[in-house]
Scaffold this active site. Structure first.
Site, PDB file in Angstrom:
ATOM      1  N   ASP A 186       1.035  -1.126  -0.139  1.00 50.22           N
ATOM      2  CA  ASP A 186      -0.227   0.048  -0.036  1.00 50.22           C
ATOM      3  C   ASP A 186       1.123   1.218   0.143  1.00 50.22           C
ATOM      4  OD1 ASP A 186      -2.109   1.449  -0.089  1.00 50.22           O
ATOM      5  OD2 ASP A 186      -2.677   1.226   1.995  1.00 50.22           O
ATOM      6  N   HIS A 240       2.464   3.171  -9.024  1.00 47.84           N
ATOM      7  CA  HIS A 240       2.398   1.796  -9.258  1.00 47.84           C
ATOM      8  C   HIS A 240       3.663   1.272  -9.754  1.00 47.84           C
ATOM      9  CE1 HIS A 240      -1.627   2.097  -7.460  1.00 47.84           C
ATOM     10  NE2 HIS A 240      -2.086   2.535  -8.496  1.00 47.84           N
ATOM     11  N   LEU A 243      11.429 -20.646  -4.240  1.00 47.57           N
ATOM     12  CA  LEU A 243      10.710 -19.775  -3.630  1.00 47.57           C
ATOM     13  C   LEU A 243       9.232 -19.783  -4.386  1.00 47.57           C
ATOM     14  CD1 LEU A 243       9.814 -17.106  -2.027  1.00 47.57           C
ATOM     15  CD2 LEU A 243      10.618 -15.821  -3.693  1.00 47.57           C
TER      16      LEU A 243
HETATM   17  C1  FPP Z   1      -1.949   0.142  -3.435  1.00 52.75           C
HETATM   18  O1  FPP Z   1      -1.611   1.388  -3.105  1.00 52.75           O
HETATM   19  C2  FPP Z   1      -1.522  -0.589  -4.355  1.00 52.75           C
HETATM   20  C3  FPP Z   1      -2.066  -1.392  -5.606  1.00 52.75           C
HETATM   21  C4  FPP Z   1      -3.638  -1.288  -5.426  1.00 52.75           C
HETATM   22  C5  FPP Z   1      -1.509  -1.879  -6.654  1.00 52.75           C
HETATM   23  C6  FPP Z   1      -0.232  -2.618  -6.353  1.00 52.75           C
HETATM   24  C7  FPP Z   1       0.325  -3.092  -7.772  1.00 52.75           C
HETATM   25  C8  FPP Z   1       1.711  -2.973  -7.904  1.00 52.75           C
HETATM   26  C9  FPP Z   1       2.635  -2.837  -6.753  1.00 52.75           C
HETATM   27  C10 FPP Z   1       2.590  -3.075  -9.086  1.00 52.75           C
HETATM   28  C11 FPP Z   1       1.862  -4.468  -9.804  1.00 52.75           C
HETATM   29  C12 FPP Z   1       2.369  -5.774  -9.128  1.00 52.75           C
HETATM   30  C13 FPP Z   1       2.729  -6.921  -9.748  1.00 52.75           C
HETATM   31  C14 FPP Z   1       2.852  -8.139  -8.974  1.00 52.75           C
HETATM   32  C15 FPP Z   1       3.408  -6.736 -11.106  1.00 52.75           C
HETATM   33  P1  FPP Z   1      -2.708   2.676  -3.405  1.00 52.75           P
HETATM   34  O2  FPP Z   1      -2.927   2.832  -4.747  1.00 52.75           O
HETATM   35  O3  FPP Z   1      -3.710   2.344  -2.715  1.00 52.75           O
HETATM   36  O4  FPP Z   1      -1.955   3.864  -2.526  1.00 52.75           O
HETATM   37  P2  FPP Z   1      -2.567   4.994  -1.726  1.00 52.75           P
HETATM   38  O5  FPP Z   1      -3.157   4.086  -0.592  1.00 52.75           O
HETATM   39  O6  FPP Z   1      -1.299   5.925  -1.309  1.00 52.75           O
HETATM   40  O7  FPP Z   1      -3.394   5.438  -2.559  1.00 52.75           O
END
Ligand code: FPP
Length: 260
Positions: free
Chosen positions: A25, A42, A136
């Site tokens: 997050d 992201h 893993l």
């Molecule tokens: C949450 O941060 C993150 C996500 C919903 C997406 C996570 C995806 C990745 C890290 C990239 C893709 C992953 C792979 C496995 C290739 P948020 O957007 O909720 O952040 P915020 O709380 O600051 O708004």
């Protein structure tokens, strides 16, 4: 391995967590702080995924599970959802060879029927290519929800009963065999980055006795050192599984090595 329920039998505990599950997050806030569009967070998040996979493999963690997209993330703006889908496809296409070369098995869990068939095919090909790797197991939870998982496992048990013409015996272990991650032990350590302290419908069943670690670090800044801090905190925990401290004498606890 056969799934062992922590509420049925006290699991073995090792100094290094066998299974780490992470809610990644803080991508959006990381980007906003830098006056960048949210999606830039992201993109940088993928670098943190790479660093974390490498660090887990080096430390001997056997299972790493990452929450990439929850069943509730469809509620985000359409362009952010499409961006996340494209990022996932690009990252998978780019990284699968390296994962395979490094002995990493990839699994993707969640309701994949919601993804377009090109993504579903890519996932199946990546899973098949890496199926025999043992160093893993990297699980990506995509369109995953803990309640979805519990519901689909329940449905599978009901269907078994219907096929058998009588109710099948419902035990914790019979149930857990139908969970999407039946191939993995329950997580030893749950990490959530980004400062929030909630489970957000992640592995609801499996987190029964998992140790929780929350950090304010935004996911794009998470790296091998940050993982080290989380593991250090884990080694200081006393995992009692319902027992008393006095019962955790070395001879009475089935441990490989004790947390120091
Ligand atoms: C949450 O941060 C993150 C996500 C919903 C997406 C996570 C995806 C990745 C890290 C990239 C893709 C992953 C792979 C496995 C290739 P948020 O957007 O909720 O952040 P915020 O709380 O600051 O708004």
């Amino acid at each position: 391995m056969t799934y062992t329920s922590s509420t049925v039998r006290v699991p073995d505990v090792a100094a290094v967590p066998r299974h780490i599950a992470i809610i990644m997050d803080g991508n959006g806030r990381w980007a906003t702080q830098r006056r960048l569009p949210r999606v830039a967070g992201h993109t940088r998040g993928v670098d943190a995924v790479r660093a974390t996979v490498e660090a887990c493999a080096r430390r001997g963690v056997e299972y790493l599970t990452l929450f990439a997209f929850s069943s509730e993330n469809w509620r985000r703006p359409n362009d952010e959802v499409s961006f996340l889908m494209r990022l996932f496809v690009t990252a998978l296409e780019r990284e699968i060879g390296k994962l395979h070369a490094n002995g990493i098995r990839l699994r993707v869990v969640g309701d994949l029927t919601m993804f377009d068939t090109r993504i579903q095919d890519l996932i199946r090909r990546a899973e098949t290519k890496t199926a025999r790797n043992t160093r893993l197991t990297l699980t990506i939870a995509a369109n995953y929800g803990g309640r979805w998982d519990i519901m689909q496992a329940t449905r599978a048990l009901v269907e078994q009963s219907v096929a058998a013409g009588r109710p099948v015996e419902v035990t914790e272990e019979a149930f857990a065999e139908h969970l999407a991650m039946a191939y993995a032990p329950e997580p030893d350590l749950f990490i959530r980055t980004g400062g929030e302290q909630r489970i957000s419908n992640f592995l609801l069943w499996q987190l029964a006795y998992t140790e929780f670690y929350f950090t304010d670090t935004f996911w794009p800044d998470f790296d091998a050192d940050a993982l080290g801090h989380a593991i250090e905190s884990y080694t200081e925990r006393e995992r009692r599984f319902g027992r008393t401290s006095a019962q955790l004498e070395p001879q009475s606890q089935n441990v490989d090595s004790l947390p120091c």
